[in-house]
Design a protein around this motif. Sequence first.
Motif, mmCIF file in Angstrom:
data_model
loop_
_atom_site.group_PDB
_atom_site.id
_atom_site.type_symbol
_atom_site.label_atom_id
_atom_site.label_comp_id
_atom_site.label_asym_id
_atom_site.label_seq_id
_atom_site.Cartn_x
_atom_site.Cartn_y
_atom_site.Cartn_z
ATOM 1 N N ASN A 153 0.848 -1.182 0.000
ATOM 2 C CA ASN A 153 0.000 0.000 0.000
ATOM 3 C C ASN A 153 0.894 1.246 0.000
ATOM 4 O O ASN A 153 2.104 1.171 0.225
ATOM 5 C CB ASN A 153 -0.993 -0.015 1.172
ATOM 6 N N ALA A 154 0.298 2.391 -0.285
ATOM 7 C CA ALA A 154 1.071 3.621 -0.442
ATOM 8 C C ALA A 154 1.769 4.043 0.856
ATOM 9 O O ALA A 154 2.868 4.601 0.819
ATOM 10 C CB ALA A 154 0.165 4.745 -0.934
ATOM 11 N N ARG A 155 1.160 3.774 1.978
ATOM 12 C CA ARG A 155 1.799 4.131 3.255
ATOM 13 C C ARG A 155 3.083 3.342 3.431
ATOM 14 O O ARG A 155 4.126 3.902 3.798
ATOM 15 C CB ARG A 155 0.844 3.855 4.416
ATOM 16 N N GLU A 156 3.035 2.036 3.188
ATOM 17 C CA GLU A 156 4.221 1.204 3.348
ATOM 18 C C GLU A 156 5.308 1.603 2.352
ATOM 19 O O GLU A 156 6.485 1.710 2.697
ATOM 20 C CB GLU A 156 3.851 -0.272 3.155
ATOM 21 N N LEU A 157 4.911 1.829 1.110
ATOM 22 C CA LEU A 157 5.886 2.136 0.068
ATOM 23 C C LEU A 157 6.578 3.478 0.297
ATOM 24 O O LEU A 157 7.814 3.570 0.280
ATOM 25 C CB LEU A 157 5.192 2.120 -1.301
ATOM 26 N N LEU A 158 5.795 4.511 0.539
ATOM 27 C CA LEU A 158 6.361 5.857 0.589
ATOM 28 C C LEU A 158 6.818 6.297 1.974
ATOM 29 O O LEU A 158 7.727 7.126 2.091
ATOM 30 C CB LEU A 158 5.334 6.871 0.060
ATOM 31 N N LEU A 159 6.213 5.742 3.018
ATOM 32 C CA LEU A 159 6.520 6.238 4.360
ATOM 33 C C LEU A 159 7.297 5.253 5.219
ATOM 34 O O LEU A 159 7.683 5.587 6.337
ATOM 35 C CB LEU A 159 5.216 6.641 5.054
ATOM 36 N N ALA A 193 3.476 11.763 -3.101
ATOM 37 C CA ALA A 193 4.889 11.510 -3.416
ATOM 38 C C ALA A 193 5.710 12.789 -3.322
ATOM 39 O O ALA A 193 6.853 12.780 -2.839
ATOM 40 C CB ALA A 193 5.009 10.900 -4.810
ATOM 41 N N ARG A 194 5.151 13.889 -3.752
ATOM 42 C CA ARG A 194 5.873 15.164 -3.678
ATOM 43 C C ARG A 194 6.109 15.583 -2.228
ATOM 44 O O ARG A 194 7.198 16.063 -1.875
ATOM 45 C CB ARG A 194 5.087 16.249 -4.420
ATOM 46 N N LEU A 195 5.119 15.382 -1.385
ATOM 47 C CA LEU A 195 5.274 15.694 0.043
ATOM 48 C C LEU A 195 6.357 14.824 0.671
ATOM 49 O O LEU A 195 7.186 15.305 1.461
ATOM 50 C CB LEU A 195 3.943 15.488 0.760
ATOM 51 N N VAL A 196 6.352 13.539 0.322
ATOM 52 C CA VAL A 196 7.356 12.624 0.863
ATOM 53 C C VAL A 196 8.740 12.998 0.350
ATOM 54 O O VAL A 196 9.722 12.999 1.113
ATOM 55 C CB VAL A 196 7.006 11.165 0.502
ATOM 56 N N TRP A 197 8.848 13.318 -0.941
ATOM 57 C CA TRP A 197 10.140 13.723 -1.503
ATOM 58 C C TRP A 197 10.729 14.896 -0.709
ATOM 59 O O TRP A 197 11.919 14.890 -0.368
ATOM 60 C CB TRP A 197 9.976 14.100 -2.972
ATOM 61 N N GLU A 198 9.909 15.864 -0.415
ATOM 62 C CA GLU A 198 10.388 17.047 0.304
ATOM 63 C C GLU A 198 10.895 16.701 1.699
ATOM 64 O O GLU A 198 11.833 17.324 2.201
ATOM 65 C CB GLU A 198 9.262 18.080 0.395
ATOM 66 N N ASP A 199 10.289 15.684 2.324
ATOM 67 C CA ASP A 199 10.620 15.357 3.713
ATOM 68 C C ASP A 199 11.534 14.143 3.872
ATOM 69 O O ASP A 199 11.882 13.793 5.008
ATOM 70 C CB ASP A 199 9.329 15.089 4.508
ATOM 71 N N LEU A 200 11.900 13.496 2.785
ATOM 72 C CA LEU A 200 12.656 12.238 2.900
ATOM 73 C C LEU A 200 13.854 12.318 3.862
ATOM 74 O O LEU A 200 14.041 11.409 4.677
ATOM 75 C CB LEU A 200 13.135 11.769 1.518
ATOM 76 N N PRO A 201 14.675 13.338 3.801
ATOM 77 C CA PRO A 201 15.827 13.378 4.706
ATOM 78 C C PRO A 201 15.462 13.362 6.186
ATOM 79 O O PRO A 201 16.308 13.012 7.023
ATOM 80 C CB PRO A 201 16.539 14.687 4.320
ATOM 81 N N SER A 202 14.225 13.723 6.508
ATOM 82 C CA SER A 202 13.832 13.760 7.918
ATOM 83 C C SER A 202 12.896 12.614 8.311
ATOM 84 O O SER A 202 12.540 12.495 9.482
ATOM 85 C CB SER A 202 13.142 15.096 8.239
#
Length: 244
Positions: A153-159, A193-202
């Motif tokens: 699911n998208a939560r598992e994949l992206l977060l 995905a854009r929100l996750v991209w912005e926050d990935l380092p954190s």
Amino acid sequence: MVILETPRVFLIASWGSEAVISAFTDALYRGVPWEEAVKAQAPDIIIKRISAFYRQGHWSVFEFMGAQFLVECSRACHTQFIRHRMASYWSESQRYVDYTKREIRFVVPKGFPADLLKRAYEDYARLREGFRPEYARMILPNATAVLFAVQMNARELLLNFAPLRCAYAAQAEIRHVCWQMFAHAWRLWPNLARLVWEDLPSLHRDFCTKVPRGEDCRLYAIKDAEEKHGPLPETPWLSALVHG
């Protein structure tokens, strides 16, 4: 015998969407009939709601969308992959597949000595003269490719998966796979995905581990994966970020 430098990811199917999640908001919180809720989902409303759910930590709603992939990577990569338990897997069986009848594949970084892989396959073929594939497979190295289906699911994949496996600290091969999956996620769920991209380092405390000071952790991880396993499939947003 085929030696591959680049692991491969194929999008098979997906379910749910950001529009559906937004429509659930109207149906479940405001009592709007489902047919009307679906029709009311303008792009600006969807963006606002997906962003609000994300920023408020209400991530369980992202489990209502997901995707199915076919992935081909080394057995070493596959072993790391299946540690992510909030996903479903169905993998190629070295117990039943006879690689003297079907072409064997290996996935290795650029520059890996091919003669060692050839020797391993020759040993496998000799064992097959008197034993079943389930016995002969014991001689195969971790570089042996395995094709497997994975559903997330998208939560598992992206977060969960992306903050761990797209990071530079992850092995380059599974990192290459992760960024391919992230590219598919960007097309399926662009706002999230854009929100996750912005926050990935954190999103994970080790995401920037071992990355030189001053470097963008995300771009550094992508470029290193491409150096070891070849270019990522052409993706406009990714190309613009990495090479632009």
